[in-house]
Design a protein around this motif. Sequence first.
Motif, mmCIF file in Angstrom:
data_model
loop_
_atom_site.group_PDB
_atom_site.id
_atom_site.type_symbol
_atom_site.label_atom_id
_atom_site.label_comp_id
_atom_site.label_asym_id
_atom_site.label_seq_id
_atom_site.Cartn_x
_atom_site.Cartn_y
_atom_site.Cartn_z
ATOM 1 N N GLY A 1 0.808 -1.218 0.000
ATOM 2 C CA GLY A 1 0.000 0.000 0.000
ATOM 3 C C GLY A 1 0.839 1.265 0.000
ATOM 4 N N PHE A 2 0.407 2.236 -0.779
ATOM 5 C CA PHE A 2 1.168 3.484 -0.943
ATOM 6 C C PHE A 2 1.179 4.300 0.336
ATOM 7 C CE2 PHE A 2 1.555 7.968 -1.991
ATOM 8 C CZ PHE A 2 2.661 7.976 -2.821
ATOM 9 N N ARG A 3 2.330 4.854 0.647
ATOM 10 C CA ARG A 3 2.487 5.779 1.771
ATOM 11 C C ARG A 3 3.319 6.977 1.322
ATOM 12 N NH1 ARG A 3 -1.114 3.539 3.311
ATOM 13 N NH2 ARG A 3 -1.566 2.517 5.293
ATOM 14 N N GLY A 4 2.884 8.173 1.716
ATOM 15 C CA GLY A 4 3.567 9.386 1.276
ATOM 16 C C GLY A 4 4.540 9.953 2.286
ATOM 17 N N GLU A 5 4.768 9.286 3.380
ATOM 18 C CA GLU A 5 5.636 9.827 4.425
ATOM 19 C C GLU A 5 7.030 10.149 3.882
ATOM 20 O OE1 GLU A 5 7.108 8.864 8.989
ATOM 21 O OE2 GLU A 5 5.912 7.394 7.866
ATOM 22 N N GLY A 6 7.445 11.407 4.094
ATOM 23 C CA GLY A 6 8.759 11.843 3.658
ATOM 24 C C GLY A 6 8.888 12.052 2.166
ATOM 25 N N ARG A 7 7.797 11.994 1.442
ATOM 26 C CA ARG A 7 7.837 12.082 -0.013
ATOM 27 C C ARG A 7 7.067 13.290 -0.540
ATOM 28 N NH1 ARG A 7 6.512 5.838 -1.868
ATOM 29 N NH2 ARG A 7 8.455 4.891 -1.119
ATOM 30 N N ILE A 8 7.376 13.659 -1.761
ATOM 31 C CA ILE A 8 6.548 14.592 -2.515
ATOM 32 C C ILE A 8 5.537 13.727 -3.261
ATOM 33 C CG2 ILE A 8 6.463 16.311 -4.353
ATOM 34 C CD1 ILE A 8 9.418 16.959 -3.647
ATOM 35 N N VAL A 9 4.281 13.795 -2.864
ATOM 36 C CA VAL A 9 3.241 12.949 -3.441
ATOM 37 C C VAL A 9 2.670 13.618 -4.686
ATOM 38 C CG1 VAL A 9 1.025 11.826 -3.049
ATOM 39 C CG2 VAL A 9 2.684 12.001 -1.178
ATOM 40 N N PHE A 10 2.702 12.898 -5.802
ATOM 41 C CA PHE A 10 2.195 13.421 -7.077
ATOM 42 C C PHE A 10 0.943 12.642 -7.472
ATOM 43 C CE2 PHE A 10 2.168 12.847 -11.778
ATOM 44 C CZ PHE A 10 1.808 14.139 -12.113
ATOM 45 N N LEU A 11 -0.150 13.351 -7.791
ATOM 46 C CA LEU A 11 -1.416 12.721 -8.154
ATOM 47 C C LEU A 11 -2.003 13.362 -9.404
ATOM 48 C CD1 LEU A 11 -3.090 12.539 -4.617
ATOM 49 C CD2 LEU A 11 -1.989 10.650 -5.836
ATOM 50 N N GLU A 12 -2.580 12.545 -10.244
ATOM 51 C CA GLU A 12 -3.332 13.018 -11.411
ATOM 52 C C GLU A 12 -4.392 11.979 -11.725
ATOM 53 O OE1 GLU A 12 -3.373 11.327 -14.431
ATOM 54 O OE2 GLU A 12 -1.801 9.869 -14.049
ATOM 55 N N ASP A 13 -5.393 12.364 -12.544
ATOM 56 C CA ASP A 13 -6.413 11.402 -12.930
ATOM 57 C C ASP A 13 -7.262 11.988 -14.057
ATOM 58 O OD1 ASP A 13 -7.935 9.039 -12.865
ATOM 59 O OD2 ASP A 13 -7.877 8.981 -10.686
ATOM 60 N N VAL A 14 -8.076 11.135 -14.644
ATOM 61 C CA VAL A 14 -9.007 11.560 -15.689
ATOM 62 C C VAL A 14 -10.366 10.943 -15.426
ATOM 63 C CG1 VAL A 14 -7.254 11.878 -17.482
ATOM 64 C CG2 VAL A 14 -8.321 9.638 -17.191
ATOM 65 N N ASN A 15 -11.403 11.601 -15.951
ATOM 66 C CA ASN A 15 -12.768 11.079 -15.890
ATOM 67 C C ASN A 15 -13.224 10.749 -14.475
ATOM 68 O OD1 ASN A 15 -12.837 11.275 -18.695
ATOM 69 N ND2 ASN A 15 -12.146 9.162 -18.979
ATOM 70 N N VAL A 16 -12.892 11.608 -13.539
ATOM 71 C CA VAL A 16 -13.315 11.433 -12.153
ATOM 72 C C VAL A 16 -14.280 12.565 -11.797
ATOM 73 C CG1 VAL A 16 -12.587 11.336 -9.739
ATOM 74 C CG2 VAL A 16 -11.148 10.315 -11.514
ATOM 75 N N GLU A 17 -15.473 12.209 -11.356
ATOM 76 C CA GLU A 17 -16.434 13.244 -10.982
ATOM 77 C C GLU A 17 -15.971 13.945 -9.710
ATOM 78 O OE1 GLU A 17 -20.531 12.749 -11.407
ATOM 79 O OE2 GLU A 17 -20.401 10.873 -12.531
ATOM 80 N N PRO A 18 -16.348 15.210 -9.542
ATOM 81 C CA PRO A 18 -15.876 15.967 -8.375
ATOM 82 C C PRO A 18 -16.148 15.304 -7.043
ATOM 83 C CG PRO A 18 -16.852 17.451 -9.981
ATOM 84 C CD PRO A 18 -17.102 16.059 -10.489
ATOM 85 N N TYR A 19 -17.365 14.779 -6.855
ATOM 86 C CA TYR A 19 -17.659 14.154 -5.562
ATOM 87 C C TYR A 19 -16.817 12.895 -5.361
ATOM 88 C CZ TYR A 19 -20.516 10.725 -8.088
ATOM 89 O OH TYR A 19 -20.945 9.735 -8.931
ATOM 90 N N SER A 20 -16.533 12.183 -6.457
ATOM 91 C CA SER A 20 -15.711 10.980 -6.367
ATOM 92 C C SER A 20 -14.264 11.341 -6.053
ATOM 93 C CB SER A 20 -15.799 10.189 -7.674
ATOM 94 O OG SER A 20 -15.007 9.022 -7.613
ATOM 95 N N LEU A 21 -13.802 12.438 -6.637
ATOM 96 C CA LEU A 21 -12.445 12.918 -6.367
ATOM 97 C C LEU A 21 -12.286 13.264 -4.894
ATOM 98 C CD1 LEU A 21 -9.646 14.038 -7.059
ATOM 99 C CD2 LEU A 21 -10.765 16.104 -7.910
ATOM 100 N N GLU A 22 -13.246 14.010 -4.363
ATOM 101 C CA GLU A 22 -13.165 14.381 -2.952
ATOM 102 C C GLU A 22 -13.235 13.149 -2.055
ATOM 103 O OE1 GLU A 22 -14.770 18.064 -0.510
ATOM 104 O OE2 GLU A 22 -16.415 16.733 -1.082
ATOM 105 N N ARG A 23 -14.073 12.198 -2.418
ATOM 106 C CA ARG A 23 -14.194 10.966 -1.633
ATOM 107 C C ARG A 23 -12.873 10.196 -1.618
ATOM 108 N NH1 ARG A 23 -18.845 7.678 -3.872
ATOM 109 N NH2 ARG A 23 -17.387 7.362 -5.592
ATOM 110 N N SER A 24 -12.215 10.123 -2.766
ATOM 111 C CA SER A 24 -10.944 9.408 -2.830
ATOM 112 C C SER A 24 -9.866 10.105 -2.015
ATOM 113 C CB SER A 24 -10.487 9.290 -4.289
ATOM 114 O OG SER A 24 -11.328 8.417 -5.014
ATOM 115 N N LEU A 25 -9.807 11.431 -2.108
ATOM 116 C CA LEU A 25 -8.813 12.173 -1.328
ATOM 117 C C LEU A 25 -9.061 12.019 0.166
ATOM 118 C CD1 LEU A 25 -8.605 15.435 -3.474
ATOM 119 C CD2 LEU A 25 -6.864 13.647 -3.295
#
Length: 323
Positions: free
Chosen positions: A210-234
């Motif tokens: 499983g991904f962990r961002g501790e101590g890292r610069i976390v980079f995220l991008e995506d396509v075709n994600v509805e706003p409510y789904s994006l917020e839910r994932s974050l």
Amino acid sequence: MSVPAVGSDGDGKAVRVRVIAPSSMGKPSNLEAFRKFFREAGMTAHVADSIYRPGADPFYANTDQCRADDLADALTDDSTVLWCARGGEGASRLIPYLEALPADRKQKIRDARKTLVGYSDATALHVYLQTVYGWRTVHGTMLEMIADGAVDGRSVNALMVLLTGQSGRVQYLLRPVVAAAGRPDGLSLRAKVAGGNMTLVENTLGTAFGFRGEGRIVFLEDVNVEPYSLERSLDHMKLAGVFRGAAAVVFGTFSGIENPSGRTPVAPGVPAVRRYRTFSSVPRRWHRSWLRQRSAATQHRRPSGRSDAVRRRHRNAVLHADR
């Protein structure tokens, strides 16, 4: 961000590419275009016709077993760079096959420490190889896009000089989403970059890698994600501890379909087109909420997030990416 280049001699002679197709089917007619691309670049490349097998599977470039066998062979042969032909879906289905490899082959993968190039569905392999084997990977354009002329030549050139050792950095401008609380204007951070497609990063949660961002610069991008789904994932990733201890978060493009049929706006007066084409209020609200809880720097790259960015800068804020 600046990172050590992949090539060892500065002119590409040490780079040996193996083209892999761990995900969806591309165009078999493009395989010769791949070979031509590498010949013209002066790079040695292995492009097997067998990576695309039309009709073998309704969703993917070949059967799971064939794609897994090819991937396992590529991970342990004498190549130095594994370059994904295209994305789509299916790469995560190969991880159980890799987990089942005998100990001696796993050790070969660990010792090889090659460079994986790809994005989108390849994120599953990025996270797995980084977490389990300590590989360095490049979130970069894939060969089908190059063959089809669907990617800016400047992006391809930047990726090639990075892979061949002609340059150790690529520079992109960033725009802060929210000013970081308690940070001086002359912000400078140094950390490893990790992440990729948000959906695939989220899908690793609950697994042994499983991904962990501790101590890292976390980079995220995506396509075709509805706003409510994006917020839910974050929110899900925040609750799962993905951003705990992260040095910074860099958001690429979150693009989508321009006119979803039958969809209604989030609120009256907000056109559907705007919902899908802009990095708008829903993720911003999440960013602000997260930053109120963490004194980390959050940056947003414009205009494109699906690329091989390795240096990102805005005004006096500089994020340095280590290997």
